[in-house]
Design a protein around this motif. Structure first.
Motif, PDB file in Angstrom:
ATOM      1  N   GLY A   1       0.820  -1.209   0.000  1.00 25.29           N
ATOM      2  CA  GLY A   1       0.000   0.000   0.000  1.00 25.29           C
ATOM      3  C   GLY A   1       0.848   1.251   0.000  1.00 25.29           C
ATOM      4  N   ALA A   2       0.227   2.359  -0.383  1.00 18.80           N
ATOM      5  CA  ALA A   2       0.884   3.674  -0.388  1.00 18.80           C
ATOM      6  C   ALA A   2      -0.061   4.703   0.190  1.00 18.80           C
ATOM      7  CB  ALA A   2       1.293   4.067  -1.814  1.00 18.80           C
ATOM      8  N   ALA A   3       0.496   5.681   0.868  1.00 20.23           N
ATOM      9  CA  ALA A   3      -0.301   6.761   1.455  1.00 20.23           C
ATOM     10  C   ALA A   3       0.463   8.072   1.345  1.00 20.23           C
ATOM     11  CB  ALA A   3      -0.628   6.466   2.912  1.00 20.23           C
ATOM     12  N   ALA A   4      -0.248   9.134   0.949  1.00 27.34           N
ATOM     13  CA  ALA A   4       0.365  10.458   0.791  1.00 27.34           C
ATOM     14  C   ALA A   4      -0.405  11.489   1.600  1.00 27.34           C
ATOM     15  CB  ALA A   4       0.386  10.857  -0.687  1.00 27.34           C
ATOM     16  N   ILE A   5       0.314  12.451   2.156  1.00 31.13           N
ATOM     17  CA  ILE A   5      -0.335  13.582   2.830  1.00 31.13           C
ATOM     18  C   ILE A   5       0.307  14.881   2.372  1.00 31.13           C
ATOM     19  CG2 ILE A   5      -1.129  12.375   4.885  1.00 31.13           C
ATOM     20  CD1 ILE A   5       1.309  13.489   6.369  1.00 31.13           C
ATOM     21  N   GLY A   6      -0.495  15.929   2.389  1.00 30.91           N
ATOM     22  CA  GLY A   6      -0.015  17.267   2.095  1.00 30.91           C
ATOM     23  C   GLY A   6       0.129  18.057   3.387  1.00 30.91           C
ATOM     24  N   VAL A   7       1.180  18.857   3.485  1.00 34.55           N
ATOM     25  CA  VAL A   7       1.448  19.682   4.670  1.00 34.55           C
ATOM     26  C   VAL A   7       1.728  21.104   4.213  1.00 34.55           C
ATOM     27  CG1 VAL A   7       2.961  20.059   6.657  1.00 34.55           C
ATOM     28  CG2 VAL A   7       2.374  17.721   5.966  1.00 34.55           C
ATOM     29  N   ILE A   8       1.043  22.063   4.829  1.00 29.33           N
ATOM     30  CA  ILE A   8       1.262  23.482   4.564  1.00 29.33           C
ATOM     31  C   ILE A   8       1.338  24.210   5.897  1.00 29.33           C
ATOM     32  CG2 ILE A   8       0.343  25.594   3.520  1.00 29.33           C
ATOM     33  CD1 ILE A   8      -1.161  23.907   1.504  1.00 29.33           C
ATOM     34  N   ALA A   9       2.295  25.102   6.058  1.00 30.14           N
ATOM     35  CA  ALA A   9       2.382  25.940   7.248  1.00 30.14           C
ATOM     36  C   ALA A   9       1.627  27.235   6.999  1.00 30.14           C
ATOM     37  CB  ALA A   9       3.841  26.232   7.594  1.00 30.14           C
ATOM     38  N   GLU A  10       0.671  27.502   7.875  1.00 29.75           N
ATOM     39  CA  GLU A  10      -0.163  28.695   7.747  1.00 29.75           C
ATOM     40  C   GLU A  10      -0.192  29.435   9.068  1.00 29.75           C
ATOM     41  OE1 GLU A  10      -3.495  26.814   4.716  1.00 29.75           O
ATOM     42  OE2 GLU A  10      -3.657  26.442   6.872  1.00 29.75           O
ATOM     43  N   GLU A  11      -0.497  30.695   9.020  1.00 26.73           N
ATOM     44  CA  GLU A  11      -0.662  31.455  10.253  1.00 26.73           C
ATOM     45  C   GLU A  11      -1.966  31.060  10.912  1.00 26.73           C
ATOM     46  OE1 GLU A  11      -0.328  35.598   9.516  1.00 26.73           O
ATOM     47  OE2 GLU A  11       1.837  35.538   9.187  1.00 26.73           O
ATOM     48  N   GLY A  12      -1.937  30.877  12.241  1.00 27.77           N
ATOM     49  CA  GLY A  12      -3.154  30.506  12.943  1.00 27.77           C
ATOM     50  C   GLY A  12      -2.890  30.328  14.415  1.00 27.77           C
ATOM     51  N   GLU A  13      -3.962  30.043  15.148  1.00 23.73           N
ATOM     52  CA  GLU A  13      -3.881  29.893  16.600  1.00 23.73           C
ATOM     53  C   GLU A  13      -4.396  28.520  17.021  1.00 23.73           C
ATOM     54  OE1 GLU A  13      -2.477  31.876  18.571  1.00 23.73           O
ATOM     55  OE2 GLU A  13      -2.182  33.587  17.262  1.00 23.73           O
ATOM     56  N   GLY A  14      -3.903  27.438  16.408  1.00 29.08           N
ATOM     57  CA  GLY A  14      -4.373  26.117  16.774  1.00 29.08           C
ATOM     58  C   GLY A  14      -5.249  25.532  15.704  1.00 29.08           C
ATOM     59  N   GLY A  15      -5.998  24.494  16.061  1.00 29.26           N
ATOM     60  CA  GLY A  15      -6.752  23.759  15.070  1.00 29.26           C
ATOM     61  C   GLY A  15      -8.104  24.338  14.747  1.00 29.26           C
ATOM     62  N   ALA A  16      -8.657  25.220  15.548  1.00 30.98           N
ATOM     63  CA  ALA A  16     -10.018  25.681  15.360  1.00 30.98           C
ATOM     64  C   ALA A  16     -10.206  26.323  13.989  1.00 30.98           C
ATOM     65  CB  ALA A  16     -10.385  26.676  16.454  1.00 30.98           C
ATOM     66  N   GLY A  17     -11.223  25.849  13.295  1.00 32.43           N
ATOM     67  CA  GLY A  17     -11.583  26.446  12.014  1.00 32.43           C
ATOM     68  C   GLY A  17     -10.731  26.001  10.848  1.00 32.43           C
ATOM     69  N   ALA A  18      -9.672  25.228  11.092  1.00 34.84           N
ATOM     70  CA  ALA A  18      -8.790  24.805  10.008  1.00 34.84           C
ATOM     71  C   ALA A  18      -9.304  23.506   9.406  1.00 34.84           C
ATOM     72  CB  ALA A  18      -7.371  24.622  10.532  1.00 34.84           C
ATOM     73  N   HIS A  19      -8.850  23.185   8.183  1.00 36.27           N
ATOM     74  CA  HIS A  19      -9.301  21.977   7.521  1.00 36.27           C
ATOM     75  C   HIS A  19      -8.357  20.809   7.747  1.00 36.27           C
ATOM     76  CE1 HIS A  19      -6.895  24.315   4.611  1.00 36.27           C
ATOM     77  NE2 HIS A  19      -6.406  23.145   4.251  1.00 36.27           N
ATOM     78  N   GLY A  20      -7.426  20.926   8.648  1.00 34.94           N
ATOM     79  CA  GLY A  20      -6.524  19.827   8.977  1.00 34.94           C
ATOM     80  C   GLY A  20      -5.849  20.083  10.305  1.00 34.94           C
ATOM     81  N   PRO A  21      -5.356  19.034  10.970  1.00 30.47           N
ATOM     82  CA  PRO A  21      -4.738  19.204  12.282  1.00 30.47           C
ATOM     83  C   PRO A  21      -3.349  19.827  12.202  1.00 30.47           C
ATOM     84  CG  PRO A  21      -4.573  16.924  11.590  1.00 30.47           C
ATOM     85  CD  PRO A  21      -5.407  17.625  10.552  1.00 30.47           C
ATOM     86  N   VAL A  22      -3.038  20.615  13.213  1.00 24.67           N
ATOM     87  CA  VAL A  22      -1.719  21.226  13.346  1.00 24.67           C
ATOM     88  C   VAL A  22      -0.745  20.200  13.917  1.00 24.67           C
ATOM     89  CG1 VAL A  22      -0.405  23.001  14.564  1.00 24.67           C
ATOM     90  CG2 VAL A  22      -2.687  23.517  13.688  1.00 24.67           C
ATOM     91  N   LEU A  23       0.463  20.178  13.374  1.00 22.73           N
ATOM     92  CA  LEU A  23       1.542  19.340  13.899  1.00 22.73           C
ATOM     93  C   LEU A  23       2.270  20.137  14.983  1.00 22.73           C
ATOM     94  CD1 LEU A  23       2.664  18.058  10.421  1.00 22.73           C
ATOM     95  CD2 LEU A  23       1.945  16.552  12.299  1.00 22.73           C
ATOM     96  N   LEU A  24       2.046  19.773  16.240  1.00 24.85           N
ATOM     97  CA  LEU A  24       2.541  20.566  17.351  1.00 24.85           C
ATOM     98  C   LEU A  24       3.921  20.135  17.847  1.00 24.85           C
ATOM     99  CD1 LEU A  24      -0.705  20.830  19.519  1.00 24.85           C
ATOM    100  CD2 LEU A  24       0.277  22.597  18.041  1.00 24.85           C
ATOM    101  N   LYS A  25       4.169  18.818  17.887  1.00 25.40           N
ATOM    102  CA  LYS A  25       5.386  18.345  18.556  1.00 25.40           C
ATOM    103  C   LYS A  25       5.668  16.912  18.155  1.00 25.40           C
ATOM    104  CE  LYS A  25       7.303  17.967  23.273  1.00 25.40           C
ATOM    105  NZ  LYS A  25       6.970  17.990  24.727  1.00 25.40           N
TER     106      LYS A  25
END
Length: 355
Positions: free
Chosen positions: A191-215
């Motif tokens: 199997g194969a799996a791909a994800i997209g990652v973008i750094a955006e300005e924000g204050e956490g996960g609220a209202g975003a369309h994907g989870p923030v990578l915190l740590k």
């Protein structure tokens, strides 16, 4: 100042077209040994997508050479990985022209040039795309690579980074009738799996369309460095993967320490984690992690579901679980999740995310 936060913004998965029950695999190789049959038919895995060896005129499966296995890894890896990336981009509403960074992860074959170069050519990505190939780290490597992808995205706000885990595990099989190789052959799928990652300005996960990578946090157990490894089998003329029988207990015994370190200085406790996405390493591994972290069967439902339907997909397993979580549409803004992968080293990798 508003923080620039890397987010997982899309996911796409792909598998080969042919799927087999464990009984069908046993039948394909005419396995009669009751000990080996019991390993395959333990009940934790129902089906796996595999590229089995071609049929001989007598109906048996041909024993592939190491060169043929490598060719399988290359051809299927490009096809599967390409489809997974295309699905990921389509769900994001992006095109290959938007990709600025590509990371490919695999432990089922060595290629030079690697999968990133071949996928760049196959998909028509910009020739200026920055690339990274993570090869041979094993089942834990998806989170090792994601840490690097997250770092690149953080340094390039607004630009799209893509990570793809490509594992043609059937290109790493040895069929010699021994219990050692049979355990491996009963467990892994393609199997194969791909994800997209973008750094955006924000204050956490609220209202975003994907989870923030915190740590991220990891631990390695050097005393168990030989517990999961590739060896060269002179008799077979192939690489052969070895799994020590004590791997589940080694992993479980160290899971609590690395998760506690992941949550240190965050103000969070394990009870604050709403979503657990653990590598589908095998029933004993999952059970050991569950016991040591105090998780419920519901907490690891996606992990066990992916194992049941696909087997162990090596580095991309946790992303198949992530996709299932998204399909449930249950993750709420502000909730936290822990991603966990385990593999050779012996190593446990973790990441903390927030929706």
């Amino acid at each position: 100042m508003t923080a620039v936060l890397p987010r997982i913004v899309s996911v796409g998965t792909d598998v080969p077209p042919d799927s087999y029950t464990q009984q069908e695999v046993l039948d394909a190789f005419h396995v009669e040994d009751p000990r080996i049959r019991s390993v395959f038919l333990s009940g934790s895995i129902e089906r796996r997508h595999l590229l089995l060896p071609p049929l001989e005129s007598d109906g048996s499966r041909r024993l592939e050479t190491q060169g043929e296995l490598l060719s399988k890894h290359r051809a299927n890896g490009i096809e599967m990985g390409g489809r997974a990336v295309e699905t990921c981009l389509k769900r994001l509403g992006a095109t290959v022209a938007d990709v600025r960074y590509l990371c490919a992860v695999s432990s089922t074959g060595l290629l030079t040039p690697g999968l990133t170069a071949r996928l760049l050519k196959e998909l028509g990505l910009p020739t200026s795309t920055s690339r990274l190939d993570v090869v041979g780290m094993g089942c834990n490597a998806g989170l090792n690579a994601l840490a690097a992808v997250s770092g690149w995205a953080h340094a390039h706000p607004g630009e799209l980074a893509v990570m793809v885990c490509v594992e043609t595990c059937s290109a790493a099989y040895v069929f010699d009738g021994t219990m050692r190789t049979s355990v491996v052959n009963s467990l892994f799928g393609d199997g194969a799996a791909a994800i997209g990652v973008i750094a955006e300005e924000g204050e956490g996960g609220a209202g975003a369309h994907g989870p923030v990578l915190l740590k991220f946090a990891s631990t390695m157990m050097p005393e168990a460095i030989e517990a999961m490894r590739y060896d060269w089998d002179d008799e077979q003329g192939k690489f052969s993967f070895y799994l020590d029988r004590d791997v589940p207990y080694v992993v479980g015994a160290n899971a609590e320490e690395v998760v506690d370190r992941l949550l240190a200085d965050t103000g969070l406790r394990r009870s604050d984690i709403s979503h657990w996405l653990v590598h589908s390493g095998g029933k004993k591994v999952i059970d050991s992690v569950r016991v040591n972290l105090g998780l419920t069967a519901h907490d690891v439902r996606h992990t066990t579901g992916v194992l049941r339907d696909y087997g162990n997909l090596s580095s991309g397993s946790f992303l198949f679980s992530y996709q299932r979580l998204l399909e449930e549409e249950l993750a709420q803004p502000g909730e936290y999740g822990v991603l966990m992968t385990m593999g050779p080293g012996s190593t446990i990798e973790t990441a903390l995310v927030q929706w």
